[in-house]
Enzyme design. Sequence first.
Site, PDB file in Angstrom:
ATOM      1  N   ASP A 262      10.580 -30.205 -66.744  1.00  0.00           N
ATOM      2  CA  ASP A 262       9.456 -29.518 -66.610  1.00  0.00           C
ATOM      3  C   ASP A 262       8.596 -29.600 -68.037  1.00  0.00           C
ATOM      4  OD1 ASP A 262       7.706 -27.167 -66.211  1.00  0.00           O
ATOM      5  OD2 ASP A 262       9.131 -25.493 -65.931  1.00  0.00           O
TER       6      ASP A 262
HETATM    7  C1  BGC Z   1       5.939 -24.583 -64.479  1.00  0.00           C
HETATM    8  C2  BGC Z   1       6.522 -25.663 -63.727  1.00  0.00           C
HETATM    9  C3  BGC Z   1       5.138 -26.575 -62.883  1.00  0.00           C
HETATM   10  C4  BGC Z   1       4.906 -27.709 -63.908  1.00  0.00           C
HETATM   11  C5  BGC Z   1       3.711 -28.086 -63.675  1.00  0.00           C
HETATM   12  C6  BGC Z   1       5.127 -25.851 -65.998  1.00  0.00           C
HETATM   13  O1  BGC Z   1       4.714 -24.873 -66.814  1.00  0.00           O
HETATM   14  O2  BGC Z   1       7.035 -24.415 -65.308  1.00  0.00           O
HETATM   15  O3  BGC Z   1       6.787 -24.433 -62.528  1.00  0.00           O
HETATM   16  O4  BGC Z   1       5.505 -27.684 -61.520  1.00  0.00           O
HETATM   17  O5  BGC Z   1       4.174 -26.533 -65.349  1.00  0.00           O
HETATM   18  O6  BGC Z   1       2.426 -27.663 -63.854  1.00  0.00           O
END
Ligand code: BGC
Length: 749
Positions: A262
């Site tokens: 993530d």
């Molecule tokens: C989130 C994810 C997301 C990623 C990319 C993160 O802050 O937890 O769910 O896919 O950002 O935007």
Amino acid sequence: MKKEDLQKLLNDMSLEEKIMQLVQLPGQAFEDDAAITGIAEAEVSAKVKQLAGSTLGLHGADKLRKIQEEYVKNHPHHIPLLFMLDVIHGHDTVFPCPLGQGATFNPETSKKGAQIQAKEAAADGIHVTFSPMADLVRDARWGRVVESTGEDPYLNGVMTAAMVEGYQGDNIADHDHVAACVKHFAAYGGSEAGRDYNNVELSEYALKDQYLRAYKKTVDAGVKMAMTSFNTLNGIPSSGNKWLMRDVLRKEMGFDGVLISDWGAIGEMVPWGLAADLKEAAHLAIEAGVDIDMCTESYGFNLATLIEEGKIDEKLVDEAVLRVLNLKNELGLFEDPYHGASAEKYEKLTFSEESREVARAAVRESLVLLENKENALPLNSKKISLIGPYVDEKNLQSSWAITCNADTNVTLRQAFTEAFEGTDTELRFANGCTLLDEDADLGFFHSHLDNFEADNEKLLAEALEAADFADIVIMCLGESAFQTGESTSKAEIKLPEIQLELFKKIKATGKKIITLIFNGRPLDLGNLPEESDALMICFRPGTEGGHGIADVLTGKFSPQGKLPMSFPYCVGQEPLYYNNFNTGRPKPTDRYSAFTTRYLDCPNEARYPFGYGLTYSDFEISEVTLDKAEMKKAEGISSASATPSLYADGDKIVATATVTNKGKVEATQTVQLYIRDLVGSRVRPVKELKGFKKVTLAPGESTEVSFVITEDMLAFFTLRNVFETEAGKFKVFLGFDSATENAAEFELK
Ligand code: BGC
């Protein structure tokens, strides 16, 4: 490109080139106006930009074609760049939020929605969407419950698998499809106290028996990518958890796609205190099998040194790069690096009438009617007033519809004006108050705190005038879109005080009240259920929100949504879920009996349980009958992971009940199958959803509804730490929600 050629390509690449395939840069690195979802600003050198294998947050066919053209030309091996984006419940056409989709209990609806999202996103230049989220959620305080389909592993599994099928189609090289990414592995929904990014403590039993089941369904559906989670699991941040990623996800669950961290999660192992610095974090993550580092400097600056120092084998990098190249190849990017994206195609297909019609139908299916006293709904008054901050609210989506233009969403005012045009029903509208209290904190989304210029006294006066005019008032209340999604945990799960005050004042006029709630989580509804003649949960309905709601309120369609998460009496009951354990001192029948599992000041049960939702009709269900009382147990079958084909050829029992529409209108009811394993080597939940079927019946009509119970449905993570069944007695429930006690019993022998 042939698979063998990918290996040749890999052999040809320098170590630097290989490592950079594992680096994901934020879109800002390529463009200034990217729809970036985080804060990290990349100070990237031309070299990094030339070689980084993927980026996120960008969209726009022309823009992305230009970036791709330049990139492929400059890359030493002309390997295309991967474009990823969070397309969660809409790219342009916005569908109900995932929690609302859970309420439809209709995987086909989610599949159709995902197909449309994929088509719009692919034409706009996207190759991978960071969706679906298969996290099991049990705590309404966690703002990200809006991104999940709810508290049940089975429901989550069928819904998210359908989304994967919709996004990916049969072949992701097809230009109408994108690769899906299941997230957040694992158990992010278990964040302690519902506080985002927090620790998760789970036994292996709870993890495997409950939390991992839905992710597994997406793996079985062929999901191409998985994302690590922000949380620690039993003390280890996911991105550095080798057991979780290599043993569980890859070996036991059979995932062979790309594993991405993530946003910033590899770097976060430093503040967590698992790694001293980014170098150690990179070491842990690559050992754990994380292929792509989303937006930290860990991999880019440290993997080469780790190899030089002999701390890791270059093979670890090679295997990760091969998986990334393989995904690019499966998407057909070596043949067409644009994946068919074109501004013309995008303009033609995006936000089409057909897509909006699908979204509108999805809204109708997602609405959950919690109260309807004396058939207050459907509407039959000639003077109707809509009052509340949601009358004109355009933002009917969640905070995760990042590319969607909220201005295109259909408001309640627009939809009701349309619905009653040319009739003799008169409508009035009043906003009544601001959406949020003056002291509201929206954290990251603080820039959206923009409605405090309003004169609340004036708004109230207008609302009272509108109420005075009407025979019936529709109160349009809810959370803000920016109180849903990432980093929006709440310790109180009530509506804003100013809205509750408005409700009180309108209630005092003595008018009939229909209450609509726009929300991304279960709420403590206070006295709204008692004081409303009807109450309907609308979630975050998206583009066609207004239309779908008007379709149902006017009686064109009966509501059919069912709660995908339990609604509590108060926040103190959280985490709250129907599939809990009985305890050794179950709920007392006599309220005052001593020393049993209960609250002194609140019931144990949900105010509205999982699976609950009314229609405009009145359904009855007969007793459950089973075609036999015993199921023959298959011998010697077990699996390391929950899998649907475990007992494919085993014995079966058919459970049947007759459902009758006793009411006055045609309506759709969702019959739910729950099973309880009465005695196990580990304590089993009081009920577990194992199937559901929708039936549409005319007034007076009856139908038999049957479910085939297979031995698979009885398997769980036993004391031997495998999925298998155990002989013994089982209860089979058929009903209209998880509180049903309509059951029959059989024995597995
Ligand atoms: C989130 C994810 C997301 C990623 C990319 C993160 O802050 O937890 O769910 O896919 O950002 O935007």
